[in-house]
Design a protein around this motif. Sequence first.
Motif, PDB file in Angstrom:
ATOM      1  N   LEU A  91      38.597  79.255  12.373  1.00  0.00           N
ATOM      2  CA  LEU A  91      38.686  80.715  12.185  1.00  0.00           C
ATOM      3  C   LEU A  91      37.673  81.169  11.131  1.00  0.00           C
ATOM      4  O   LEU A  91      37.026  82.216  11.278  1.00  0.00           O
ATOM      5  CB  LEU A  91      40.100  81.117  11.759  1.00  0.00           C
ATOM      6  N   MET A  94      34.252  81.154  12.724  1.00  0.00           N
ATOM      7  CA  MET A  94      34.093  82.322  13.589  1.00  0.00           C
ATOM      8  C   MET A  94      33.778  83.566  12.770  1.00  0.00           C
ATOM      9  O   MET A  94      32.861  84.327  13.082  1.00  0.00           O
ATOM     10  CB  MET A  94      35.382  82.568  14.382  1.00  0.00           C
ATOM     11  N   ALA A  95      34.544  83.756  11.695  1.00  0.00           N
ATOM     12  CA  ALA A  95      34.329  84.939  10.856  1.00  0.00           C
ATOM     13  C   ALA A  95      32.951  84.875  10.208  1.00  0.00           C
ATOM     14  O   ALA A  95      32.239  85.886  10.156  1.00  0.00           O
ATOM     15  CB  ALA A  95      35.422  85.035   9.792  1.00  0.00           C
ATOM     16  N   GLY A  96      32.577  83.684   9.746  1.00  0.00           N
ATOM     17  CA  GLY A  96      31.256  83.534   9.132  1.00  0.00           C
ATOM     18  C   GLY A  96      30.156  83.905  10.112  1.00  0.00           C
ATOM     19  O   GLY A  96      29.201  84.608   9.762  1.00  0.00           O
ATOM     20  N   GLY A  98      30.481  85.881  12.781  1.00  0.00           N
ATOM     21  CA  GLY A  98      30.565  87.316  13.025  1.00  0.00           C
ATOM     22  C   GLY A  98      29.837  88.115  11.960  1.00  0.00           C
ATOM     23  O   GLY A  98      29.074  89.033  12.268  1.00  0.00           O
ATOM     24  N   PHE A  99      30.052  87.722  10.682  1.00  0.00           N
ATOM     25  CA  PHE A  99      29.397  88.454   9.590  1.00  0.00           C
ATOM     26  C   PHE A  99      27.908  88.144   9.522  1.00  0.00           C
ATOM     27  O   PHE A  99      27.116  88.969   9.060  1.00  0.00           O
ATOM     28  CB  PHE A  99      30.055  88.117   8.252  1.00  0.00           C
ATOM     29  N   PHE A 102      26.184  89.523  13.752  1.00  0.00           N
ATOM     30  CA  PHE A 102      26.476  90.758  14.479  1.00  0.00           C
ATOM     31  C   PHE A 102      26.332  91.941  13.551  1.00  0.00           C
ATOM     32  O   PHE A 102      26.611  91.844  12.358  1.00  0.00           O
ATOM     33  CB  PHE A 102      27.898  90.743  15.043  1.00  0.00           C
ATOM     34  N   PHE A 104      28.020  95.496  13.081  1.00  0.00           N
ATOM     35  CA  PHE A 104      29.126  96.312  13.587  1.00  0.00           C
ATOM     36  C   PHE A 104      29.596  97.237  12.476  1.00  0.00           C
ATOM     37  O   PHE A 104      29.274  97.036  11.300  1.00  0.00           O
ATOM     38  CB  PHE A 104      30.276  95.436  14.094  1.00  0.00           C
ATOM     39  N   TRP A 182      31.026  83.880  23.571  1.00  0.00           N
ATOM     40  CA  TRP A 182      31.843  82.713  23.205  1.00  0.00           C
ATOM     41  C   TRP A 182      31.160  81.419  23.582  1.00  0.00           C
ATOM     42  O   TRP A 182      31.237  80.444  22.841  1.00  0.00           O
ATOM     43  CB  TRP A 182      33.221  82.802  23.862  1.00  0.00           C
TER      44      TRP A 182
ATOM     45  N   PRO B  11      32.025  91.635  18.278  1.00  0.00           N
ATOM     46  CA  PRO B  11      31.968  91.139  16.891  1.00  0.00           C
ATOM     47  C   PRO B  11      33.345  91.072  16.229  1.00  0.00           C
ATOM     48  O   PRO B  11      33.626  90.144  15.475  1.00  0.00           O
ATOM     49  CB  PRO B  11      31.088  92.164  16.188  1.00  0.00           C
ATOM     50  N   TYR B  12      34.185  92.050  16.552  1.00  0.00           N
ATOM     51  CA  TYR B  12      35.504  92.080  15.911  1.00  0.00           C
ATOM     52  C   TYR B  12      36.375  90.905  16.350  1.00  0.00           C
ATOM     53  O   TYR B  12      37.212  90.429  15.589  1.00  0.00           O
ATOM     54  CB  TYR B  12      36.214  93.409  16.204  1.00  0.00           C
ATOM     55  N   THR B  13      36.173  90.428  17.599  1.00  0.00           N
ATOM     56  CA  THR B  13      36.988  89.290  18.012  1.00  0.00           C
ATOM     57  C   THR B  13      36.642  88.047  17.190  1.00  0.00           C
ATOM     58  O   THR B  13      37.470  87.162  17.029  1.00  0.00           O
ATOM     59  CB  THR B  13      36.791  88.969  19.511  1.00  0.00           C
ATOM     60  N   PHE B  14      35.424  87.987  16.650  1.00  0.00           N
ATOM     61  CA  PHE B  14      35.073  86.854  15.805  1.00  0.00           C
ATOM     62  C   PHE B  14      35.672  86.973  14.409  1.00  0.00           C
ATOM     63  O   PHE B  14      36.160  85.998  13.839  1.00  0.00           O
ATOM     64  CB  PHE B  14      33.543  86.723  15.694  1.00  0.00           C
ATOM     65  N   VAL B  15      35.612  88.166  13.836  1.00  0.00           N
ATOM     66  CA  VAL B  15      36.026  88.291  12.433  1.00  0.00           C
ATOM     67  C   VAL B  15      37.502  88.646  12.268  1.00  0.00           C
ATOM     68  O   VAL B  15      38.089  88.351  11.228  1.00  0.00           O
ATOM     69  CB  VAL B  15      35.159  89.322  11.660  1.00  0.00           C
TER      70      VAL B  15
END
Lengths: 277, 296
Positions: A91, A94-96, A98-99, A102, A104, A182, B11-15
């Motif tokens: 998790l 994934m967050a790393g 995303g930041f 991307f 957003f 993904w 992007p939100y599904t990742f974070v």
Amino acid sequence: MINGNKTAVRNGKVAVGAILLFWGFITILPFLWMFLSSFKTNAEISQATQNFLPNHWTLDNYKRLFIDSNFGVYLKNTLIITLFSFMGMLLNAMAGYGFAKFKFKGRGPLFILVLATMMIPGQVTMIPVYLILNEMHLTNTLAGIILPGLVGAFAIFLFRQFMSNISNSIIEAARLDGASEWYIFWHIIIPISKPVLAVQGILTFIGGWNAFLWPLIIANDQKYYTLSVGLQLLQGQHTSDYGLQMAGSSFMVIPIVIIFVIFQKYILQGFNVQAEK
Amino acid sequence: MAKTLRDKLIPYTFVLPALLLLALFSLIPIFIALIISFTGLDITGLGDWSQIKFIGLQNYTQLFHDSAFLQSILNTGYYVIIGVPLVILLSLTVAILINFGQNRFFRFMRLVFYTPSITNTVAVAVVWTYMYNPSMGLLNNLFGKIGLGPFPWLSDPATAKMSLIILAVWKAIGLNMLIFLAALQGIPESLYEAAELDGAGWWQQTRHITLPSLSFSIFFVTVTTLIGWFQFFDEPFVMTKGGPLNSTNSVALFVYQNGFQNSNFGYAAAGSFVMFTAIIIATLVQFKLQKKQQGI
């Protein structure tokens, strides 16, 4: 002159080496004492003066850990918690990602919010988190022990740092080929991120193995205790049974030391905190 | 190419999974803690929310009349004031010594000094409790051989705090040594060569090249160590339970005891906020000092 200088440097090195050797021995002494004492008989360990090495080597203390005490159960719980903390690591990754990759709405403020959680002391959150878990009926369950520590800001930060350096063209190329986001994450980003995953994986294992505060607060029942909570209980119940205590401590410390020695080159390189210039 | 809604949501599904967990277990709890610090929440309130009463600042005023809390503040101050400089000084010394050589011996010593940092605090606290045992512990045995002691270590209020500090410093050296070592290895060799040509000795080089180059890592280590020592918990919890005579009780342990042993959740939350405030102030002061230093 130059020769004299060289000898002085070499002498200096030998002196430094001697200081380090002595200081290092003192540093490691508690572990040696713990390990050797865990093989001593109870009669020997309660004498006022003892030899460094056991007079009669015995595995009795280790046997009692599993027979008299519930170390088998504690070990199982600790391994389950460690396993789930690896899911938490994913998790974080994934967050790393995303930041890092991307754009957003709210990305900047959200990331600052993530970093801000690093400053919050555990003692401030432990009471409300206990109340939240209590409302969710998760106190005294393994899920309740696992959830609060599942993700961590520092790990997210490190993943983001690493993944920002992955070239955008690889990702763009995959997108043009019609790969889903993904698919890109699992088949391109994760394999490239092996170095950071290695460091995080080891730290995750060590963190899970050593987990203490949450299991202590959330588990009321011995069947949910982890090794460290169990060891703390054992110290309270067998106050002067030092052989048993040293066996329990060795059982916790030695596996971590072995893992650390095997993977040290990954861990030791991860500590450069110099400000980026 | 216009983005579809689906693309915007990806992007939100990742974070989001990580963010939701952080919000639930880190951010929201801060506000809950603040609210319950103004209530008398205890074990009855836990079962029946209608029993919770707002009592304003009463928890906070009571805290500052509670001698156990005041004692724990003094103790924590003692831990911070003695422990933090010791950790910085000793880990910096070890790092400089290890940086003398690059061969296998020095690399091995790096491993040796780091080992205490990765091991479980409960396990090492149990080991040190045994070593501190007045009659059959290793330390009094060794000191007895050279005619010193016996020392009471954990059993006397005058020495108990120091005994806990020794253990915590021993455990903290490794990690900070690595941070200093990484910084030391980043100092360009040419600086030292130039200084040597100017005839600067080892001590002058250390003072005028090494220490100034380390200022950022010293700042980093100071802040993280400071925050850590403000939350000093595991060692007194396992080794002394805050005793003897409350002499080793820390604010963090006080919060735990009131929250989870006496179920005074509101009172404990107020105590934790006092600690939080102290941490924030100390960190801000450090940042100010760092800025001032850089300005010179």
